[in-house]
Design a protein around this motif. Structure first.
Motif, short mmCIF file in Angstrom:
data_model
loop_
_atom_site.label_atom_id
_atom_site.label_comp_id
_atom_site.label_asym_id
_atom_site.label_seq_id
_atom_site.Cartn_x
_atom_site.Cartn_y
_atom_site.Cartn_z
N GLU A 248 -0.38 15.62 -13.67
CA GLU A 248 -1.15 14.39 -13.87
C GLU A 248 -0.25 13.16 -13.78
N SER A 249 0.94 13.26 -14.37
CA SER A 249 1.90 12.17 -14.33
C SER A 249 2.34 11.89 -12.89
N ALA A 250 2.58 12.95 -12.12
CA ALA A 250 2.98 12.78 -10.73
C ALA A 250 1.87 12.12 -9.92
N ALA A 251 0.62 12.49 -10.19
CA ALA A 251 -0.52 11.89 -9.48
C ALA A 251 -0.65 10.40 -9.82
N LYS A 252 -0.45 10.04 -11.10
CA LYS A 252 -0.52 8.63 -11.49
C LYS A 252 0.59 7.83 -10.83
N LYS A 253 1.79 8.43 -10.79
CA LYS A 253 2.94 7.76 -10.19
C LYS A 253 2.68 7.50 -8.71
N ARG A 254 2.08 8.48 -8.03
CA ARG A 254 1.76 8.32 -6.61
C ARG A 254 0.73 7.22 -6.40
N ALA A 255 -0.28 7.18 -7.26
CA ALA A 255 -1.34 6.19 -7.11
C ALA A 255 -0.82 4.78 -7.32
N ALA A 256 0.19 4.62 -8.16
CA ALA A 256 0.74 3.30 -8.45
C ALA A 256 1.89 2.92 -7.51
N ALA A 257 2.34 3.85 -6.69
CA ALA A 257 3.49 3.60 -5.82
C ALA A 257 3.14 2.65 -4.68
N LYS A 258 4.15 1.90 -4.25
CA LYS A 258 3.98 0.96 -3.15
C LYS A 258 4.97 1.30 -2.05
N VAL A 259 4.52 1.21 -0.83
CA VAL A 259 5.40 1.31 0.32
C VAL A 259 5.50 -0.10 0.88
N THR A 260 6.72 -0.60 1.00
CA THR A 260 6.93 -1.95 1.50
C THR A 260 7.47 -1.88 2.92
N ILE A 261 6.80 -2.57 3.82
CA ILE A 261 7.25 -2.66 5.21
C ILE A 261 7.68 -4.10 5.44
N LYS A 262 8.98 -4.29 5.69
CA LYS A 262 9.51 -5.64 5.90
C LYS A 262 9.79 -5.85 7.38
N ARG A 263 9.35 -6.99 7.87
CA ARG A 263 9.67 -7.40 9.24
C ARG A 263 10.75 -8.45 9.11
N ILE A 264 11.96 -8.11 9.50
CA ILE A 264 13.12 -8.98 9.29
C ILE A 264 13.56 -9.55 10.64
N GLU A 265 13.69 -10.88 10.69
CA GLU A 265 14.13 -11.55 11.92
C GLU A 265 15.65 -11.53 11.99
N ARG A 266 16.19 -10.98 13.10
CA ARG A 266 17.65 -10.95 13.27
C ARG A 266 18.12 -12.19 14.01
N ASN A 267 17.64 -12.35 15.22
CA ASN A 267 17.92 -13.55 16.02
C ASN A 267 16.58 -14.24 16.25
N LYS A 268 16.54 -15.13 17.19
CA LYS A 268 15.29 -15.87 17.40
C LYS A 268 14.13 -14.96 17.77
N ARG A 269 14.38 -13.97 18.65
CA ARG A 269 13.28 -13.14 19.10
C ARG A 269 13.45 -11.66 18.76
N LYS A 270 14.51 -11.32 18.08
CA LYS A 270 14.75 -9.91 17.76
C LYS A 270 14.43 -9.64 16.30
N HIS A 271 13.79 -8.51 16.06
CA HIS A 271 13.38 -8.15 14.71
C HIS A 271 13.78 -6.71 14.41
N ILE A 272 13.86 -6.40 13.13
CA ILE A 272 13.95 -5.02 12.68
C ILE A 272 12.87 -4.81 11.62
N THR A 273 12.47 -3.57 11.46
CA THR A 273 11.44 -3.23 10.48
C THR A 273 12.07 -2.31 9.45
N ALA A 274 12.01 -2.68 8.19
CA ALA A 274 12.58 -1.87 7.10
C ALA A 274 11.43 -1.34 6.24
#
Length: 190
Positions: A80-106
């Motif tokens: 039950e604790s594992a299920a609650k932890k999963r429900a509250a978990a967040k996955v963050t997808i960051k779009r990071i600008e390296r140069n003017k037109r180049k990006h990376i995704t973290a």
């Protein structure tokens, strides 16, 4: 010579003789009764229980039953604790600008969903035909870094699931949440 087959209980993956030492005895008994009534009779019928109880004193039998209930309650609480932890978990997808037109995704936060990061990075690299690796971010958390601006596609892929990504995250699955973040500037300046 004839081959000898051993029945393993699907609930705990033990043979029926060892189920009493696991944390799912009640579920194991129900599975065994439904799928192998002959083995259930051999281990858990009245005669079998009386012969087992004859070897144990009355106090020891009560103690064993109490321990079994305690183990089952502990296993249920853990699940039950594992299920609650999963429900509250967040996955963050960051779009990071390296140069003017180049990006990376973290991408970070996938560990909470029991996703192997190396396998997921390999799946992203194959899907998007770019480089992808597992690195530690400034906060010391493991994250997957994918070259290019593929944040929307990654979100879609995570929601669908499949392969190393399991059954999916966020969206209609109801488990977890996916957050998209856009970061301007270099990766080192987080």
């Amino acid at each position: 010579m004839t081959a000898k087959y051993t029945v393993l209980i699907l609930v705990c993956s033990f043979p029926p003789e060892y189920c009493e030492f696991g944390s799912h005895l009640t579920k194991c008994k129900a599975w065994l009764e439904a799928n192998h009534p002959d083995l259930y009779e051999r281990y858990y019928s009245e005669d079998a229980l009386v012969s087992k109880a004859g070897a144990l004193s009355l106090d020891a039998a009560k103690k064993l039953e109490a321990e079994t209930k305690k183990k089952e309650a502990k296993a249920e609480a853990k699940a039950e604790s594992a299920a609650k932890k999963r429900a509250a978990a967040k996955v963050t997808i960051k779009r990071i600008e390296r140069n003017k037109r180049k990006h990376i995704t973290a991408i970070h936060g996938l560990e909470a969903f029991d996703i192997d990061l190396k396998k997921a990075a390999k799946a992203f690299a194959q899907k998007f035909a770019t480089g992808a690796s597992v690195t530690k971010n400034a906060a010391g958390q493991d994250e997957i870094v994918v070259q290019g601006d593929v944040s929307d596609e990654v979100e879609e892929m995570l929601e669908k699931g499949g392969g190393p990504l399991g059954k999916g995250i966020g969206g209609s699955n109801g488990e977890g949440e996916i957050v998209l973040v856009e970061v301007k500037g270099k990766k080192g300046g987080e």
